[in-house]
Design a protein around this motif. Structure first.
Motif, PDB file in Angstrom:
ATOM      1  N   GLY A  40       0.788  -1.229   0.000  1.00 16.75           N
ATOM      2  CA  GLY A  40       0.000   0.000   0.000  1.00 16.75           C
ATOM      3  C   GLY A  40       0.818   1.276   0.000  1.00 16.75           C
ATOM      4  N   ALA A  41       2.139   1.152  -0.063  1.00 17.52           N
ATOM      5  CA  ALA A  41       3.004   2.336  -0.105  1.00 17.52           C
ATOM      6  C   ALA A  41       3.165   2.798  -1.553  1.00 17.52           C
ATOM      7  N   SER A  42       3.051   4.097  -1.778  1.00 15.96           N
ATOM      8  CA  SER A  42       3.217   4.642  -3.114  1.00 15.96           C
ATOM      9  C   SER A  42       4.707   4.756  -3.443  1.00 15.96           C
ATOM     10  N   LEU A  43       5.090   4.180  -4.572  1.00 16.28           N
ATOM     11  CA  LEU A  43       6.480   4.209  -5.018  1.00 16.28           C
ATOM     12  C   LEU A  43       6.553   4.768  -6.433  1.00 16.28           C
ATOM     13  N   ARG A  44       7.645   5.475  -6.727  1.00 11.48           N
ATOM     14  CA  ARG A  44       7.899   5.961  -8.081  1.00 11.48           C
ATOM     15  C   ARG A  44       8.809   4.959  -8.780  1.00 11.48           C
ATOM     16  N   THR A  45       8.383   4.544  -9.965  1.00 11.74           N
ATOM     17  CA  THR A  45       9.157   3.589 -10.744  1.00 11.74           C
ATOM     18  C   THR A  45       9.379   4.148 -12.138  1.00 11.74           C
ATOM     19  N   ASN A  46      10.632   4.180 -12.570  1.00 13.84           N
ATOM     20  CA  ASN A  46      10.968   4.591 -13.929  1.00 13.84           C
ATOM     21  C   ASN A  46      10.769   3.394 -14.857  1.00 13.84           C
ATOM     22  N   TRP A  47      10.309   3.654 -16.059  1.00 12.93           N
ATOM     23  CA  TRP A  47      10.095   2.585 -17.028  1.00 12.93           C
ATOM     24  C   TRP A  47      10.417   3.071 -18.435  1.00 12.93           C
ATOM     25  N   THR A  48      10.695   2.102 -19.309  1.00 13.41           N
ATOM     26  CA  THR A  48      10.901   2.364 -20.730  1.00 13.41           C
ATOM     27  C   THR A  48      10.122   1.317 -21.510  1.00 13.41           C
ATOM     28  N   CYS A  49       9.356   1.787 -22.465  1.00 11.66           N
ATOM     29  CA  CYS A  49       8.484   0.940 -23.268  1.00 11.66           C
ATOM     30  C   CYS A  49       8.861   1.118 -24.733  1.00 11.66           C
ATOM     31  N   GLU A  50       9.028   0.008 -25.446  1.00 11.55           N
ATOM     32  CA  GLU A  50       9.174   0.058 -26.894  1.00 11.55           C
ATOM     33  C   GLU A  50       7.929  -0.570 -27.484  1.00 11.55           C
ATOM     34  N   ILE A  51       7.323   0.147 -28.407  1.00 10.95           N
ATOM     35  CA  ILE A  51       5.995  -0.212 -28.892  1.00 10.95           C
ATOM     36  C   ILE A  51       5.920   0.040 -30.389  1.00 10.95           C
ATOM     37  N   SER A  52       5.102  -0.748 -31.067  1.00  6.89           N
ATOM     38  CA  SER A  52       4.904  -0.531 -32.501  1.00  6.89           C
ATOM     39  C   SER A  52       3.413  -0.596 -32.809  1.00  6.89           C
ATOM     40  N   TYR A  53       3.055   0.023 -33.918  1.00  9.37           N
ATOM     41  CA  TYR A  53       1.659   0.078 -34.320  1.00  9.37           C
ATOM     42  C   TYR A  53       1.496  -0.518 -35.702  1.00  9.37           C
ATOM     43  N   ASP A  54       0.556  -1.443 -35.844  1.00  4.10           N
ATOM     44  CA  ASP A  54       0.215  -2.044 -37.127  1.00  4.10           C
ATOM     45  C   ASP A  54      -1.031  -1.328 -37.636  1.00  4.10           C
ATOM     46  N   ASP A  55      -0.837  -0.456 -38.612  1.00  4.58           N
ATOM     47  CA  ASP A  55      -1.926   0.367 -39.128  1.00  4.58           C
ATOM     48  C   ASP A  55      -3.032  -0.482 -39.743  1.00  4.58           C
ATOM     49  N   ALA A  56      -2.664  -1.524 -40.471  1.00  2.00           N
ATOM     50  CA  ALA A  56      -3.655  -2.365 -41.150  1.00  2.00           C
ATOM     51  C   ALA A  56      -4.550  -3.096 -40.146  1.00  2.00           C
ATOM     52  N   ALA A  57      -3.954  -3.582 -39.057  1.00  2.00           N
ATOM     53  CA  ALA A  57      -4.712  -4.339 -38.051  1.00  2.00           C
ATOM     54  C   ALA A  57      -5.282  -3.446 -36.958  1.00  2.00           C
ATOM     55  N   GLY A  58      -4.764  -2.219 -36.832  1.00  2.00           N
ATOM     56  CA  GLY A  58      -5.213  -1.317 -35.769  1.00  2.00           C
ATOM     57  C   GLY A  58      -4.812  -1.813 -34.398  1.00  2.00           C
ATOM     58  N   VAL A  59      -3.592  -2.361 -34.299  1.00  2.02           N
ATOM     59  CA  VAL A  59      -3.135  -2.990 -33.054  1.00  2.02           C
ATOM     60  C   VAL A  59      -1.774  -2.435 -32.652  1.00  2.02           C
ATOM     61  N   TRP A  60      -1.647  -2.112 -31.349  1.00  6.85           N
ATOM     62  CA  TRP A  60      -0.353  -1.750 -30.763  1.00  6.85           C
ATOM     63  C   TRP A  60       0.282  -3.021 -30.225  1.00  6.85           C
ATOM     64  N   THR A  61       1.590  -3.193 -30.454  1.00  2.00           N
ATOM     65  CA  THR A  61       2.328  -4.350 -29.971  1.00  2.00           C
ATOM     66  C   THR A  61       3.441  -3.883 -29.060  1.00  2.00           C
ATOM     67  N   LEU A  62       3.496  -4.451 -27.876  1.00  2.00           N
ATOM     68  CA  LEU A  62       4.581  -4.162 -26.941  1.00  2.00           C
ATOM     69  C   LEU A  62       5.790  -4.984 -27.360  1.00  2.00           C
ATOM     70  N   GLU A  63       6.878  -4.307 -27.662  1.00  2.00           N
ATOM     71  CA  GLU A  63       8.119  -4.983 -28.039  1.00  2.00           C
ATOM     72  C   GLU A  63       8.967  -5.265 -26.796  1.00  2.00           C
ATOM     73  N   SER A  64       9.029  -4.294 -25.885  1.00  2.00           N
ATOM     74  CA  SER A  64       9.758  -4.503 -24.625  1.00  2.00           C
ATOM     75  C   SER A  64       9.282  -3.484 -23.584  1.00  2.00           C
ATOM     76  N   LEU A  65       9.387  -3.893 -22.327  1.00  2.00           N
ATOM     77  CA  LEU A  65       9.040  -3.013 -21.215  1.00  2.00           C
ATOM     78  C   LEU A  65      10.035  -3.289 -20.101  1.00  2.00           C
ATOM     79  N   THR A  66      10.813  -2.271 -19.733  1.00  2.00           N
ATOM     80  CA  THR A  66      11.835  -2.447 -18.711  1.00  2.00           C
ATOM     81  C   THR A  66      11.581  -1.490 -17.549  1.00  2.00           C
ATOM     82  N   GLY A  67      12.091  -1.865 -16.398  1.00  2.00           N
ATOM     83  CA  GLY A  67      12.013  -1.006 -15.222  1.00  2.00           C
ATOM     84  C   GLY A  67      10.969  -1.429 -14.214  1.00  2.00           C
ATOM     85  N   LEU A  68      10.058  -2.303 -14.591  1.00  2.00           N
ATOM     86  CA  LEU A  68       8.990  -2.712 -13.668  1.00  2.00           C
ATOM     87  C   LEU A  68       9.245  -4.108 -13.136  1.00  2.00           C
TER      88      LEU A  68
END
Length: 95
Positions: free
Chosen positions: A67-95
């Motif tokens: 229940g303690a509030s913590l600050r966490t730094n993160w980096t997200c790499e993401i791509s978008y497929d226009d034809a499918a209308g979908v975002w894809t997470l490539e990587s997520l670090t820091g969590l």
């Protein structure tokens, strides 16, 4: 790799969409997603990696399992497929 269909955000494969969907991917990793408090978009570092690919770095303040509030730094790499209308997470670090 995680996928999220483009719904409700009103943005396509642009910087604003990348930030919004990175937030969603980050929230999925938190112990208490409802407690997530992200900074304004201007406090994010956003790098376009190529066509429809983005790297977003920022932080989130959220409650841990005690229940303690913590600050966490993160980096997200993401791509978008226009034809499918979908975002894809490539990587997520820091969590």
């Amino acid at each position: 790799m995680a996928l999220l269909p483009l719904t409700g955000c009103g943005s396509s494969g642009d910087e604003g969409g990348a930030i919004a969907y990175c937030h969603q991917f980050v929230e999925q990793q938190l112990k208490s997603p409802s407690s997530a408090d992200f900074p304004s978009n201007s406090e994010h570092t956003v790098t376009e990696l190529g066509e429809q690919q983005w790297r977003v770095s920022s932080y989130v303040d959220a409650d841990n399992s005690f229940g303690a509030s913590l600050r966490t730094n993160w980096t997200c790499e993401i791509s978008y497929d226009d034809a499918a209308g979908v975002w894809t997470l490539e990587s997520l670090t820091g969590l």
